[in-house]
Write a protein that holds these residues in place. Structure first.
Motif, short mmCIF file in Angstrom:
data_model
loop_
_atom_site.label_atom_id
_atom_site.label_comp_id
_atom_site.label_asym_id
_atom_site.label_seq_id
_atom_site.Cartn_x
_atom_site.Cartn_y
_atom_site.Cartn_z
N UNK A 1 4.22 24.79 57.52
CA UNK A 1 4.35 25.22 56.56
C UNK A 1 3.43 24.37 55.48
N UNK A 2 3.40 23.13 55.79
CA UNK A 2 2.54 21.96 55.08
C UNK A 2 2.34 21.06 55.88
N UNK A 3 0.69 20.54 55.82
CA UNK A 3 0.37 19.33 56.54
C UNK A 3 -0.26 18.53 55.54
N UNK B 1 0.24 11.75 58.24
CA UNK B 1 0.38 13.11 59.20
C UNK B 1 1.59 13.56 58.88
N UNK B 2 2.11 13.96 57.59
CA UNK B 2 3.32 14.66 57.56
C UNK B 2 2.98 16.10 57.70
N UNK B 3 3.86 16.63 58.62
CA UNK B 3 3.88 18.18 59.13
C UNK B 3 5.14 18.66 58.73
N UNK B 4 5.61 19.57 57.84
CA UNK B 4 6.68 20.25 57.57
C UNK B 4 6.49 21.64 58.31
N UNK C 1 11.32 2.31 63.19
CA UNK C 1 11.77 3.77 63.36
C UNK C 1 11.83 4.53 62.00
N UNK C 2 10.84 3.77 61.18
CA UNK C 2 10.79 4.39 59.67
C UNK C 2 10.15 5.89 59.63
N UNK C 3 9.27 6.11 60.43
CA UNK C 3 8.83 7.50 60.43
C UNK C 3 9.71 8.49 61.04
N UNK C 4 10.81 8.25 61.68
CA UNK C 4 11.60 9.05 62.21
C UNK C 4 12.86 9.17 61.37
N UNK C 5 13.07 8.27 60.40
CA UNK C 5 14.02 8.23 59.19
C UNK C 5 13.63 9.15 57.99
N UNK C 6 12.28 9.00 57.78
CA UNK C 6 11.64 9.81 56.75
C UNK C 6 11.67 11.23 57.23
N UNK C 7 11.23 11.76 58.52
CA UNK C 7 11.18 12.77 59.12
C UNK C 7 12.66 13.69 58.98
N UNK C 8 13.69 12.88 59.39
CA UNK C 8 15.11 13.41 59.59
C UNK C 8 15.51 13.80 57.92
N UNK D 1 6.36 13.03 60.91
CA UNK D 1 5.75 11.95 60.38
C UNK D 1 4.95 10.89 61.45
N UNK D 2 3.68 11.04 61.38
CA UNK D 2 3.24 10.01 62.39
C UNK D 2 3.41 8.60 62.18
N UNK D 3 3.37 8.12 60.82
CA UNK D 3 3.54 6.62 60.51
C UNK D 3 3.91 6.49 58.98
N UNK D 4 4.49 5.52 58.78
CA UNK D 4 4.94 5.01 57.48
C UNK D 4 4.50 3.32 57.43
N UNK D 5 3.91 3.43 56.33
CA UNK D 5 3.42 1.99 55.78
C UNK D 5 4.07 1.38 54.37
N UNK D 6 4.83 0.36 54.35
CA UNK D 6 5.29 0.07 52.97
C UNK D 6 4.96 -1.30 52.74
N UNK D 7 4.37 -1.46 51.63
CA UNK D 7 4.15 -2.78 51.03
C UNK D 7 4.63 -2.99 49.55
N UNK D 8 4.44 -3.85 48.84
CA UNK D 8 4.99 -4.23 47.56
C UNK D 8 5.34 -2.92 46.53
N UNK D 9 4.19 -2.32 46.40
CA UNK D 9 4.34 -1.18 45.41
C UNK D 9 3.77 0.01 46.01
N UNK D 10 3.60 0.21 47.16
CA UNK D 10 2.92 1.29 48.01
C UNK D 10 3.66 2.01 49.08
#
Length: 218
Positions: free
Chosen positions: A72-74, A58-61, A25-32, A44-53
């Motif tokens: 307003x911004x993609x 697909x961020x659409x404001x 549910x991370x994409x929804x959390x970031x979107x909110x 937000x289409x997708x969110x990937x989290x690794x150690x330092x990244x």
């Protein structure tokens, strides 16, 4: 012993399930979170989290309520390089942030354009419960392929030439934004540089401080 292990295993399973629910549910959390700060719809289409990244795809404001346009911004992909230790330090530090394939949408609400979607967004007060004195530093911000699409009050559209690359260094709390509005500090830096290239700075009729520490390589 069995009486101990059954509740323990049940607790572990519950924690694993909760972890999976949060992870997917991370994409929804970031979107909110972003929607709450900018007061517009965010997808937000997708969110990937690794150690330092941290990678955001697909961020659409969106645009303020009542707008005719939708975005307003993609940005097709955003890469944020940092580490947990740097984020938790007294000065929140991001080593680099890269945004690839970006579209900035500007909609005029009046004939002169001084009232537009970005003045509305940037003048929206922060919804953070309380301000914090914590400092932040974004060492490097890079954008590749930036296109501005302007929609005038009469519905006519104008697409400006694509900017291949912009770079900014040392975005800090000295730009006039507290850490609660760090996203707006980034947006302000981008808008001032991009709009300046096309003589559109009059569209940023906002009371926030002018970026002093950000140096675009024009």
């Amino acid at each position: 012993m069995k009486k101990f292990f059954i509740p323990f295993i049940s607790l572990v399973l519950i924690l694993i399930i909760i972890g999976f629910v949060i992870w997917f549910n991370i994409p929804n959390i970031v979107s909110r979170m972003l929607s709450k700060e900018f007061s517009v719809p965010v997808n937000v289409e997708n969110v990937k989290i690794s150690k330092n990244l941290l990678q955001i795809d697909g961020l659409d404001l969106g645009t303020p309520k009542g707008s005719k346009t939708k975005s307003s911004f993609y940005s097709k992909q955003i890469d944020v390089v940092s580490s947990l230790s740097k984020i938790r330090e007294e000065v929140l530090t991001v080593d680099s942030m890269t945004l690839s394939n970006n579209i900035i949408g500007v909609e005029f609400y009046n004939s002169s354009g001084t009232s537009n979607n970005w003045t509305t967004i940037m003048n929206t007060p922060s919804r953070a419960k309380k301000a914090t004195n914590r400092k932040y530093l974004i060492k490097k911000l890079t954008l590749y392929n930036i296109t501005v699409v302007l929609t005038k009050q009469d519905g006519q559209k104008q697409t400006f030439p694509t900017i291949d690359k912009l770079e900014f260094y040392n975005i800090t709390d000295e730009t006039g934004f507290p850490i609660d509005e760090i996203e707006k500090a980034i947006a302000q830096a981008i808008l001032k540089s991009v709009f300046g290239k096309f003589n559109l700075l009059h569209l940023l009729n906002t009371p926030v401080n002018v970026i002093k520490k950000v140096i675009p390589l024009l």
